[in-house]
Motif scaffolding. Sequence first.
Motif, PDB file in Angstrom:
ATOM      1  N   LYS A   1      58.442  85.194 -41.260  1.00  0.00           N
ATOM      2  CA  LYS A   1      59.511  84.828 -42.192  1.00  0.00           C
ATOM      3  C   LYS A   1      59.138  85.363 -43.571  1.00  0.00           C
ATOM      4  CE  LYS A   1      61.707  80.895 -42.011  1.00  0.00           C
ATOM      5  NZ  LYS A   1      62.106  79.482 -42.176  1.00  0.00           N
ATOM      6  N   ILE A  31      60.324  85.226 -47.425  1.00  0.00           N
ATOM      7  CA  ILE A  31      61.134  84.380 -48.300  1.00  0.00           C
ATOM      8  C   ILE A  31      61.108  84.972 -49.703  1.00  0.00           C
ATOM      9  CG2 ILE A  31      61.431  82.075 -49.269  1.00  0.00           C
ATOM     10  CD1 ILE A  31      59.786  81.137 -46.724  1.00  0.00           C
ATOM     11  N   GLU A  77      66.066  84.614 -46.947  1.00  0.00           N
ATOM     12  CA  GLU A  77      65.017  84.549 -45.930  1.00  0.00           C
ATOM     13  C   GLU A  77      65.365  85.543 -44.832  1.00  0.00           C
ATOM     14  OE1 GLU A  77      64.508  80.610 -44.414  1.00  0.00           O
ATOM     15  OE2 GLU A  77      63.967  79.785 -46.362  1.00  0.00           O
ATOM     16  N   THR A 133      63.953  86.837 -41.065  1.00  0.00           N
ATOM     17  CA  THR A 133      63.037  86.550 -39.963  1.00  0.00           C
ATOM     18  C   THR A 133      62.886  87.832 -39.154  1.00  0.00           C
ATOM     19  OG1 THR A 133      63.793  84.260 -39.910  1.00  0.00           O
ATOM     20  CG2 THR A 133      62.567  85.055 -37.998  1.00  0.00           C
TER      21      THR A 133
END
Length: 185
Positions: free
Chosen positions: A95, A97, A111, A113
């Motif tokens: 992840k 961020i 975010e 992924t």
Amino acid sequence: MKLLLCLLLLTACASRKERPYIPFEERLKEISFDWNNDGRADRAALIPGTEEFLEFAVWLTGIGGTKKVVANSQFIETSSVPGARLELLPNGLIKIIEDHSGVGAAETIHEWTVAFIDDRFMLAGYAYEFHDQLDNQKEGECTLNLLDGSGVVNGSNVRFEPVNKEINDITVNFQPRPCKFKFNL
């Protein structure tokens, strides 16, 4: 007028959820996982890139040594405050961020992924939060599973065409259609 603006800003700041401060050295730390299942630790990191962007990089370790397989310095802005960081999820997902909640009247958090699928690092999920601290009518949030084309936008389930993108192909302008909020700015 200035006093009213200050009071509105303070009220808006107090009403938002508190986010923990993450020291600089922790935001840019590297994470390790065996993504290619060869028994050796691979690495991912946010490292200095250009003046405007950090570089997201991944190195896979194999029999022939270590090879940098991901190098993208086109989507994580260096100006984010409190900053950008990586998290390793229990299943090996990465992840990324990017938190802009500490700058200006508009708070945003992106975010991404990333999943290792068929020997490629693919964008598997995307989440976005937007909040205008001066106008509570201008806010939104979305969480999308890009691989299956499902998600939640402002509390409502959505379906869309799945997105098949390698993380190397993502730029600062990438934002899936369901997360493009339209405000009368």
